[in-house]
Design a protein around this motif. Structure first.
Motif, PDB file in Angstrom:
ATOM      1  N   SER A  84       0.830  -1.192   0.000  1.00  0.00           N
ATOM      2  CA  SER A  84       0.000   0.000   0.000  1.00  0.00           C
ATOM      3  C   SER A  84       0.869   1.248   0.000  1.00  0.00           C
ATOM      4  O   SER A  84       2.085   1.193   0.178  1.00  0.00           O
ATOM      5  CB  SER A  84      -0.938   0.000   1.215  1.00  0.00           C
ATOM      6  N   ALA A  85       0.207   2.409  -0.173  1.00  0.00           N
ATOM      7  CA  ALA A  85       0.929   3.676  -0.302  1.00  0.00           C
ATOM      8  C   ALA A  85       0.649   4.612   0.858  1.00  0.00           C
ATOM      9  O   ALA A  85       0.745   5.817   0.709  1.00  0.00           O
ATOM     10  CB  ALA A  85       0.542   4.353  -1.625  1.00  0.00           C
ATOM     11  N   HIS A  86       0.309   4.086   2.018  1.00  0.00           N
ATOM     12  CA  HIS A  86       0.064   4.934   3.180  1.00  0.00           C
ATOM     13  C   HIS A  86       1.106   4.631   4.248  1.00  0.00           C
ATOM     14  O   HIS A  86       1.844   3.641   4.170  1.00  0.00           O
ATOM     15  CB  HIS A  86      -1.352   4.717   3.717  1.00  0.00           C
ATOM     16  N   PRO A  87       1.196   5.480   5.295  1.00  0.00           N
ATOM     17  CA  PRO A  87       2.251   5.282   6.296  1.00  0.00           C
ATOM     18  C   PRO A  87       2.202   3.944   7.007  1.00  0.00           C
ATOM     19  O   PRO A  87       3.231   3.463   7.486  1.00  0.00           O
ATOM     20  CB  PRO A  87       2.017   6.447   7.282  1.00  0.00           C
ATOM     21  N   TYR A  88       1.010   3.314   7.109  1.00  0.00           N
ATOM     22  CA  TYR A  88       0.941   2.019   7.775  1.00  0.00           C
ATOM     23  C   TYR A  88       1.722   0.944   7.023  1.00  0.00           C
ATOM     24  O   TYR A  88       2.038  -0.101   7.582  1.00  0.00           O
ATOM     25  CB  TYR A  88      -0.524   1.581   7.921  1.00  0.00           C
ATOM     26  N   ALA A  89       2.003   1.198   5.751  1.00  0.00           N
ATOM     27  CA  ALA A  89       2.741   0.208   4.952  1.00  0.00           C
ATOM     28  C   ALA A  89       4.244   0.413   5.025  1.00  0.00           C
ATOM     29  O   ALA A  89       4.997  -0.441   4.548  1.00  0.00           O
ATOM     30  CB  ALA A  89       2.287   0.274   3.496  1.00  0.00           C
ATOM     31  N   ASP A  90       4.696   1.511   5.611  1.00  0.00           N
ATOM     32  CA  ASP A  90       6.125   1.822   5.580  1.00  0.00           C
ATOM     33  C   ASP A  90       6.934   0.800   6.362  1.00  0.00           C
ATOM     34  O   ASP A  90       7.910   0.238   5.865  1.00  0.00           O
ATOM     35  CB  ASP A  90       6.342   3.224   6.142  1.00  0.00           C
ATOM     36  N   ARG A  91       6.557   0.537   7.605  1.00  0.00           N
ATOM     37  CA  ARG A  91       7.327  -0.397   8.444  1.00  0.00           C
ATOM     38  C   ARG A  91       7.273  -1.824   7.884  1.00  0.00           C
ATOM     39  O   ARG A  91       8.320  -2.480   7.764  1.00  0.00           O
ATOM     40  CB  ARG A  91       6.788  -0.353   9.875  1.00  0.00           C
ATOM     41  N   PRO A  92       6.090  -2.360   7.531  1.00  0.00           N
ATOM     42  CA  PRO A  92       6.091  -3.701   6.920  1.00  0.00           C
ATOM     43  C   PRO A  92       6.878  -3.768   5.617  1.00  0.00           C
ATOM     44  O   PRO A  92       7.505  -4.786   5.319  1.00  0.00           O
ATOM     45  CB  PRO A  92       4.601  -3.997   6.698  1.00  0.00           C
ATOM     46  N   CYS A  93       6.864  -2.675   4.826  1.00  0.00           N
ATOM     47  CA  CYS A  93       7.607  -2.686   3.569  1.00  0.00           C
ATOM     48  C   CYS A  93       9.108  -2.776   3.837  1.00  0.00           C
ATOM     49  O   CYS A  93       9.832  -3.519   3.172  1.00  0.00           O
ATOM     50  CB  CYS A  93       7.275  -1.440   2.755  1.00  0.00           C
ATOM     51  N   ARG A  94       9.581  -2.028   4.841  1.00  0.00           N
ATOM     52  CA  ARG A  94      10.992  -2.115   5.202  1.00  0.00           C
ATOM     53  C   ARG A  94      11.328  -3.509   5.737  1.00  0.00           C
ATOM     54  O   ARG A  94      12.393  -4.058   5.456  1.00  0.00           O
ATOM     55  CB  ARG A  94      11.325  -1.054   6.253  1.00  0.00           C
ATOM     56  N   ALA A  95      10.413  -4.066   6.525  1.00  0.00           N
ATOM     57  CA  ALA A  95      10.653  -5.402   7.064  1.00  0.00           C
ATOM     58  C   ALA A  95      10.725  -6.442   5.950  1.00  0.00           C
ATOM     59  O   ALA A  95      11.522  -7.375   6.000  1.00  0.00           O
ATOM     60  CB  ALA A  95       9.554  -5.765   8.063  1.00  0.00           C
ATOM     61  N   LEU A  96       9.874  -6.269   4.942  1.00  0.00           N
ATOM     62  CA  LEU A  96       9.882  -7.206   3.811  1.00  0.00           C
ATOM     63  C   LEU A  96      11.206  -7.139   3.059  1.00  0.00           C
ATOM     64  O   LEU A  96      11.789  -8.165   2.711  1.00  0.00           O
ATOM     65  CB  LEU A  96       8.726  -6.884   2.869  1.00  0.00           C
TER      66      LEU A  96
END
Length: 681
Positions: A40-52
């Motif tokens: 996703s393109a919202h702040p809630y996706a930032d941490r999971p995206c980095r973790a991925l």
């Protein structure tokens, strides 16, 4: 003898183990707090995206692969399915052939049967001896009997009997006959010289139920000469497991003496790769040979591209693996192909495969002899040796080129992963891809900023700072115009014309260098100061297309559009975006792109949109509230607001215009409660 406790005793750890408490601890934040979808393109996706991204890099480091070659799946069985199906269907063979064993895992046997039934894949099942092992002589007989075997699938350690197959011998036979090797279930020998992760199999599926991790998760590794290059499926589940588990991989022992690999980590970080560019001092013989290698790579690229297009015309497909096999055969007929290093030509085909995968066979361009500058890459770090021989000079040893001297203009600062040779005008350069050990910070504490890119001022920030510099002097501009008239008085192909073109190129190279330096310095400044950087989502290539039209439908305002195109390209809009994204890796800044619609016509004070408020290129006067401000600074504030705002629809205003209004609430179907004084929502 101690009494046996009441109740059943679990003895099936080779099939499924309890979840390790450390895995549960690592998963918990991503199941409760950081639960956003990484795509996703919202702040809630930032941490999971980095973790991925961290998970993919850690798994790649564990098994000796590159992060793009890690494919996350929902289970070990799905990893088996992905590896087998991808290897067979992407091979380009009309009737792929797979060799497996009778005691193979059911996930593999059922997949082979389905591929045989649905896609015409030929399957050969090898018997095992009394110890449950596949005899290498039996595999050799099968490989000889059936030409062009695509894949050999072997279960390294049987989860029921504990039988350990002679993987090294079987894999060597498969490579001898040009077949891929699939090692089913993730395991590796102990560190007693029997191998290291990633050295034997080329398609490596992993499953977690036997290593103390969460059931229903897995991954597959597609190594350098494997299948599906560049096509990495992104699964969200692994991001919630792998990101912060252990400082090193966890190993559990099975009775057979193998180490089952656990891919859970804690505190791991994703290391970045950086580029280092140096000017080469070729000898005349080396320069001539480098030109020859570049010409061979250009020929391989054009031939491979035409072959892919011809296959598409016939409704067929040919992939990287098949083209590499045909390249090896072509070397026997065309000896000049052997003059270039083999892995350089293979890297050219891999680059072509990635380009076709991304853009399609019909949009990838040919490499012209006149327009394309020689460029080729040495991807094997083991064959690259870099030494410093003085304060200003270093040298690098490259296959078939030998020792090459280059200007030591900056330290390497890391371990070399690959080397790329390019020619720009008369000068040659080497670019090293270096693993410098640096990691991307989790967050940046700085504030947010919006940046407006313009044709008069290169960049304007939302806090009112203007960044600009001339990239070409007045004298250089006049000289460039004079040189542009000279080719009309020369004959095509003449030495005089080449000299004029070389002078034009040398002048514009200085302009490009100044522009790149400006973008790099500006990117370093804003990423060091700001934690969130908001840019307009601009497609520069589409914005700078010609307006001349066609003979049947000629365009209008061609001269004006041509001047606008030159102004946009001169300011380097896309180069600034690339520089900001690159610099943000080192500071942890987040880069957000928002739609550019109406940002220059919206008042940053009252949010009223009116094209009449833009009185001139530099002056903005709101027709509603009378707010007066520099037009670029006003647009930068609107860009920042669009990046930070939450729209009325409940999501970030990144993918939609800031003018969008929330939908009206739907009336309830049953209006009876309104009669009792309850308002209808």
């Amino acid at each position: 003898m101690a009494p046996v406790s009441a109740g059943p005793v679990y003895l099936d750890h080779n099939a499924t183990t309890p979840v390790d408490p450390r895995v549960t601890e690592a998963m918990l934040p991503y199941l409760t707090t950081h639960f956003g979808n990484p795509s996703s393109a919202h702040p809630y996706a930032d941490r999971p995206c980095r973790a991925l991204a961290t998970a993919r890099a850690q798994v790649a480091a564990l098994v000796g692969a590159h992060p793009p070659e890690i494919v996350f799946t929902a289970s070990g069985s799905e990893a088996n399915l992905l590896a087998l199906r991808g290897a067979l269907l992407a091979s380009g063979a009309r009737a792929p052939h797979v060799i497996t064993q009778v005691t193979e895992h059911p996930a593999v046997l059922e997949t082979c049967r389905a591929l045989e039934r649905l896609h015409g894949v030929r399957v050969t099942t090898l018997p095992v001896d009394g110890d449950g092992l596949v005899d290498p002589a039996t595999l050799r007989t099968a490989l000889r009997a059936v030409p062009d075997v695509t894949l050999v699938s072997v279960m390294a350690a049987n989860n029921e009997t504990g039988a350990l197959q002679p993987i090294a011998e079987l894999a060597a036979l498969a490579r001898e006959y040009g077949a891929l090797t699939a090692l089913v279930e993730g395991c590796r020998p102990r560190s007693s010289g029997r191998g290291k992760p990633g050295t034997v199999p080329r398609v490596l599926p992993f499953g977690p139920p036997r290593v103390g991790d969460e059931d229903g998760l897995g991954f597959a590794v597609l190594l350098h000469d494997g299948v599906l290059p560049g096509q990495v499926r992104r699964f969200d589940a692994m991001a919630k497991v792998v990101s912060e588990f252990s400082d090193a991989h966890t190993l559990n022992h099975d009775p057979a003496g193998y180490h089952w690999v656990s891919w859970a980590f804690r505190g791991g970080r994703c290391f970045m790769l950086s580029g280092r560019r140096y000017r080469i001092a070729f000898t005349p013989a080396q320069a001539e040979f480098a030109e020859q290698i570049g010409g061979i790579c250009r020929s391989v690229w054009n031939t491979g591209l035409e072959q892919r297009r011809e296959y598409r015309r016939r409704g067929a497909f040919i992939g990287y693996a098949e083209q590499c096999r045909q390249l090896a055969d072509a070397k026997r007929d065309f000896g000049w192909l052997s003059d270039a290093p083999s892995h350089v030509l293979q890297q050219t085909l891999k680059d072509l495969d990635q380009a076709v995968t991304t853009h399609g066979a019909w949009k990838v361009r040919w490499r012209s002899h006149r327009r394309w500058s020689p460029s080729f890459r040495f991807p094997d770090a083991k064959q690259i040796v870099v030494q410093r021989i003085g304060r200003r000079w270093g040298r690098v040893k490259l296959p078939k080129l030998g020792w090459v001297r280059f200007r030591w203009s900056r330290p390497l600062g890391g371990v070399v992963r690959s080397a790329t040779i390019t020619r720009d005008g008369r000068n040659w350069f080497v670019s090293f891809l270096v693993k410098d050990g640096k990691t991307t910070p989790e967050t940046h504490p700085g504030p947010a900023v919006g940046i407006d890119r313009g044709v008069v001022v290169a960049a304007t920030t939302s806090d009112g700072t203007f960044y600009d510099r001339p990239f070409i002097t007045g004298g250089e501009r006049q000289r460039y115009r004079r040189l542009q008239h000279q080719p009309a008085r020369t004959r095509k192909g003449s030495h005089r014309r080449r000299r004029v073109v070389a002078k034009l190129g040398a002048l514009m190279r200085r302009v490009r260098s100044r522009r790149a330096d400006f973008n790099a310095q500006l990117a370093a400044t804003v990423t060091a100061r700001y934690g969130t950087i908001v840019l307009e989502d601009l497609t520069t290539r589409n914005m700078t297309t010609s307006a001349k039209g066609t003979i049947e439908r000629p365009g209008s305002g061609v001269a004006q559009k041509s001047g606008l195109n030159r102004a946009i390209l001169d300011k380097g809009w896309y180069g600034l975006e690339l520089a900001v994204n690159n610099a943000a890796r080192h500071t942890g800044s987040k880069v957000i792109k928002v739609p550019a619609a109406y940002t220059s016509q919206t008042c940053s004070a009252c949010r009223v949109v009116d094209a009449a408020s833009r009185e001139s290129q530099a002056r903005f006067v709101c027709t509603s509230c009378g707010h007066v401000e520099h037009a670029d600074a006003n647009a930068a504030k609107n860009i920042k607001a669009a990046g930070q705002a939450v729209s009325g629809r409940g999501d970030l205003a990144i993918r939609r215009s800031v003018k969008r209004q929330p939908p009206r609430p739907r009336a309830r179907q049953h209006a009876a409660p309104a009669a009792r004084g309850i308002p209808v929502l």
